[in-house]
Design an enzyme around this catalytic site. Structure first.
Site, mmCIF file in Angstrom:
data_model
loop_
_atom_site.group_PDB
_atom_site.id
_atom_site.type_symbol
_atom_site.label_atom_id
_atom_site.label_comp_id
_atom_site.label_asym_id
_atom_site.label_seq_id
_atom_site.Cartn_x
_atom_site.Cartn_y
_atom_site.Cartn_z
ATOM 1 N N LEU A 136 17.754 40.622 -23.330
ATOM 2 C CA LEU A 136 18.361 39.768 -23.357
ATOM 3 C C LEU A 136 18.858 39.428 -21.761
ATOM 4 C CD1 LEU A 136 21.206 39.760 -23.853
ATOM 5 C CD2 LEU A 136 20.918 39.702 -26.376
ATOM 6 N N ASN B 125 15.246 47.812 -16.060
ATOM 7 C CA ASN B 125 16.391 47.582 -15.133
ATOM 8 C C ASN B 125 16.126 48.803 -13.370
ATOM 9 O OD1 ASN B 125 17.349 45.706 -17.166
ATOM 10 N ND2 ASN B 125 19.458 46.921 -17.487
ATOM 11 N N LYS C 23 13.618 50.675 -21.629
ATOM 12 C CA LYS C 23 14.627 49.714 -21.040
ATOM 13 C C LYS C 23 15.365 49.915 -19.830
ATOM 14 C CE LYS C 23 18.318 46.995 -21.173
ATOM 15 N NZ LYS C 23 18.206 45.644 -21.494
ATOM 16 N N GLY D 279 25.540 43.358 -9.989
ATOM 17 C CA GLY D 279 26.251 43.500 -10.548
ATOM 18 C C GLY D 279 26.056 43.190 -11.869
ATOM 19 N N LYS E 198 26.666 36.554 -12.652
ATOM 20 C CA LYS E 198 25.730 35.866 -12.229
ATOM 21 C C LYS E 198 26.054 34.337 -13.287
ATOM 22 C CE LYS E 198 23.081 36.845 -15.872
ATOM 23 N NZ LYS E 198 21.534 37.449 -16.240
ATOM 24 N N LYS F 187 25.727 50.817 -14.077
ATOM 25 C CA LYS F 187 25.593 51.572 -15.205
ATOM 26 C C LYS F 187 24.525 52.253 -15.621
ATOM 27 C CE LYS F 187 25.789 49.866 -19.680
ATOM 28 N NZ LYS F 187 24.357 49.760 -20.517
ATOM 29 N N GLU G 116 22.373 37.813 -20.001
ATOM 30 C CA GLU G 116 23.939 36.973 -20.421
ATOM 31 C C GLU G 116 23.239 35.801 -19.465
ATOM 32 O OE1 GLU G 116 26.999 39.313 -18.968
ATOM 33 O OE2 GLU G 116 26.524 40.692 -20.257
ATOM 34 N N CYS H 263 24.648 45.836 -17.073
ATOM 35 C CA CYS H 263 23.836 46.904 -17.215
ATOM 36 C C CYS H 263 22.582 47.294 -16.208
ATOM 37 C CB CYS H 263 22.732 45.853 -17.873
ATOM 38 S SG CYS H 263 23.714 45.088 -19.050
HETATM 39 P P1 NAD Z 1 29.925 44.901 -25.225
HETATM 40 O O1 NAD Z 1 31.203 45.666 -24.543
HETATM 41 O O2 NAD Z 1 30.867 43.372 -24.379
HETATM 42 O O3 NAD Z 1 30.563 44.362 -26.691
HETATM 43 C C1 NAD Z 1 30.603 46.225 -27.605
HETATM 44 C C2 NAD Z 1 31.154 45.675 -28.149
HETATM 45 O O4 NAD Z 1 31.799 46.987 -29.699
HETATM 46 C C3 NAD Z 1 33.410 45.730 -28.286
HETATM 47 O O5 NAD Z 1 33.381 43.977 -28.592
HETATM 48 C C4 NAD Z 1 33.877 46.176 -29.413
HETATM 49 O O6 NAD Z 1 34.882 46.421 -29.786
HETATM 50 C C5 NAD Z 1 32.822 46.918 -30.437
HETATM 51 N N1 NAD Z 1 32.771 48.267 -30.052
HETATM 52 C C6 NAD Z 1 32.907 49.519 -29.548
HETATM 53 N N2 NAD Z 1 33.138 50.664 -31.288
HETATM 54 C C7 NAD Z 1 33.032 49.771 -31.423
HETATM 55 C C8 NAD Z 1 33.364 50.843 -32.702
HETATM 56 N N3 NAD Z 1 33.609 51.832 -32.555
HETATM 57 N N4 NAD Z 1 32.911 49.961 -34.547
HETATM 58 C C9 NAD Z 1 32.831 48.607 -34.137
HETATM 59 N N5 NAD Z 1 32.368 48.241 -32.918
HETATM 60 C C10 NAD Z 1 32.672 48.828 -31.298
HETATM 61 O O7 NAD Z 1 29.357 45.423 -24.560
HETATM 62 P P2 NAD Z 1 27.387 44.483 -25.002
HETATM 63 O O8 NAD Z 1 27.395 43.901 -23.119
HETATM 64 O O9 NAD Z 1 27.378 44.092 -25.834
HETATM 65 O O10 NAD Z 1 26.461 45.433 -24.547
HETATM 66 C C11 NAD Z 1 26.906 46.296 -25.611
HETATM 67 C C12 NAD Z 1 25.265 47.063 -25.278
HETATM 68 O O11 NAD Z 1 23.894 46.466 -25.126
HETATM 69 C C13 NAD Z 1 25.281 48.585 -24.596
HETATM 70 O O12 NAD Z 1 24.773 49.684 -24.491
HETATM 71 C C14 NAD Z 1 24.563 47.490 -23.097
HETATM 72 O O13 NAD Z 1 23.949 48.382 -21.979
HETATM 73 C C15 NAD Z 1 23.366 46.781 -24.329
HETATM 74 N N6 NAD Z 1 22.742 45.594 -23.777
HETATM 75 C C16 NAD Z 1 23.741 44.846 -22.746
HETATM 76 C C17 NAD Z 1 22.720 43.826 -22.398
HETATM 77 C C18 NAD Z 1 24.370 42.834 -21.705
HETATM 78 O O14 NAD Z 1 23.184 41.525 -21.150
HETATM 79 N N7 NAD Z 1 25.218 42.474 -21.682
HETATM 80 C C19 NAD Z 1 21.757 43.411 -22.360
HETATM 81 C C20 NAD Z 1 20.757 44.054 -23.200
HETATM 82 C C21 NAD Z 1 21.721 45.257 -23.138
#
Ligand code: NAD
Length: 437
Positions: free
Chosen positions: A151, A209, A205, A258, A322, A264, A153, A261
């Protein structure tokens, strides 16, 4: 189906909500008790179009709930998603501590067969590591699936509801069938579900990216060359985009990528390659170009005004990395604002959604405005960092009257240089010639 989703960030909250919308019974779990308490009160922690309405409806209809008790959520669920963060460690490699911790907690709570699905972005081998962590903590049967999330953002709900494809990495037929059943409401318009080994799913994945980041850095390099040789990158972009082998997506130059994703994930691939004795030269260059590009606009500011920016007033439009998100993680605006502040300039910022986040980061070092024009009162220049739609057709006359000097540095090429000249602006953009009235 009964599901639990661990981690209620951009991915977990959207996935959990959309699965509930698909008719499933979903509990979203997080260690952040404050976040969960707010979610229970109907306060949504992130801005994502369409998400709030979906959450409210699914909570009201009893399909979606929030909690901090992972153990009881796992006991109620057949499929457990891990959607926690995987931030870069000090060396740039993905930090898997949260993923491993959640896997161990799921294992400890299991009372029968479970499918443990990793949705976080993780290096190849993580599914196997999760399998080992779980196997040492439970004697109940389980399968581990890699189901990376694609997905975007700003369009997360739409992307989740209508994915281009669903990738499922699994080594067990039982898990594949359950995952196919779960995703069937989302792929009715002939969207493919691609089943592969977990290692391939994990790599897919990162490859996606890395490829998108590469396109951005490549176009930014062409933009910089265009400026020097008198070409217009917008024409070049269209010229190459109509080639069907290339296409139009991700060819827009700017102030660097930025977000949580691309930066990193590019770093994580470089590290992963290094660990396996491979120097991923191309991605090292992609990353270096991006770091450099974040200063492109500030370099233009210095070239125009000289090195002494102390006391000057800069209006900033756009803080989020963005449009249509409030996320400022690794946003180019961070680099630009920090450079202007370091030079002693005054920064007046506006963003439709990210002001709260900016306030958390910069505190009182920056002036924040709730109306975009207010950031321009007495400004020596405007810097456009994020291409929110509302910036595209502003009241230029009003802008010119408010500003001390009618100078615009456009990091997203949202204005037409000829029009800006006619409107009386000195106008700089990316990969195009600057104009003066
Ligand atoms: P985020 O930082 O927004 O959310 C992560 C959540 O996990 C937080 O609410 C945190 O409190 C919680 N968390 C951390 N440790 C925990 C634990 N031990 N138990 C329960 N909850 C816990 O992260 P995100 O942007 O949602 O990304 C999550 C993953 O998905 C990452 O690996 C990211 O690379 C990937 N991803 C993100 C996107 C994006 O657009 N943000 C898109 C695709 C994939």
């Amino acid at each position: 189906m009964k599901l639990c989703v661990v981690g209620t960030g951009y991915v977990g909250l959207v996935a959990g909500t959309c699965f509930a919308e698909g008719g499933n019974d979903v509990i979203c779990v997080d260690i952040d008790a404050e976040k969960i308490s707010r979610l229970r009160q109907g306060i949504i922690p992130i801005y994502e179009p369409g998400l709030e309405e979906l959450i409210k409806r699914n909570v009201a209809e009893g399909r979606l709930s929030f909690g901090t008790d992972l153990s009881s959520a796992v006991k109620r669920a057949l499929i457990c998603f891990i959607a926690v963060g995987t931030p870069p460690g000090e060396d740039g490699s993905a930090d898997l501590a949260a993923v491993v911790r959640v896997a161990a907690e799921i294992a400890a709570a299991m009372d029968g067969y479970r499918v443990i699905v990793n949705k976080s972005t993780v290096p190849v081998g993580t599914a196997e590591r999760v399998r080992q962590v779980v196997a040492t903590r439970t004697h109940h049967p389980f399968d581990v699936v890699s189901n990376p999330e694609f997905l975007k953002e700003g369009a997360a709900v739409e992307d989740f509801m209508k994915p281009d494809r669903v990738v499922i990495g699994a080594e067990s037929e039982r898990a594949v069938e359950l995952m196919k059943e779960l995703y069937s409401p989302f792929v009715r318009t002939e969207r493919p579900i691609l089943v592969m080994r977990t290692a391939s799913a994990e790599m897919t994945k990162y490859a996606a990216n890395a490829m998108l980041a590469t396109r951005i850095s490549l176009m930014n390099e062409f933009a910089n060359l265009c400026e020097r040789v008198g070409a217009d990158v917008s024409d070049v972009r269209r010229g190459v985009g109509f080639d069907q082998r290339i296409g139009h997506h991700f060819l827009f130059p700017g102030v660097g990528y930025g977000g949580s994703c691309f930066p990193k994930d590019v770093k994580a691939v470089i590290c992963s390659a290094e660990e396996h004795g491979l120097d991923f030269k191309l991605l090292r260059a992609v990353e270096e170009v991006n770091q450099h590009q974040k200063y492109a606009l500030v370099d233009k500011v210095r070239a125009h005004f000289g090195e002494h920016l102390r006391g000057m007033h800069f209006g900033i439009w756009g803080l989020a990395f963005k449009p249509r998100t409030d996320d400022m993680r690794e946003a180019p605006a961070l680099t630009v604002i920090e450079a202007l502040l370091q030079a002693g300039a005054e920064v007046h910022a506006y963003d439709p959604e990210a002001l709260g986040e900016a306030q958390r980061i910069f505190g009182s070092r920056v002036h924040y405005h709730r109306v975009n024009y207010d950031a321009l009162k007495g400004a020596d220049a405007l810097l456009v960092i994020t291409e929110w739609n509302e910036f595209r057709r502003p009241d230029f006359e009003r802008m010119r009257q408010l500003m001390k000097q009618p100078v615009v540095f456009d990091g997203r090429n949202i204005y037409d240089p000829d029009e800006m000249r006619e409107l009386g602006f000195t106008y700089y953009s990316v990969g195009r010639q600057s104009v003066r009235p």
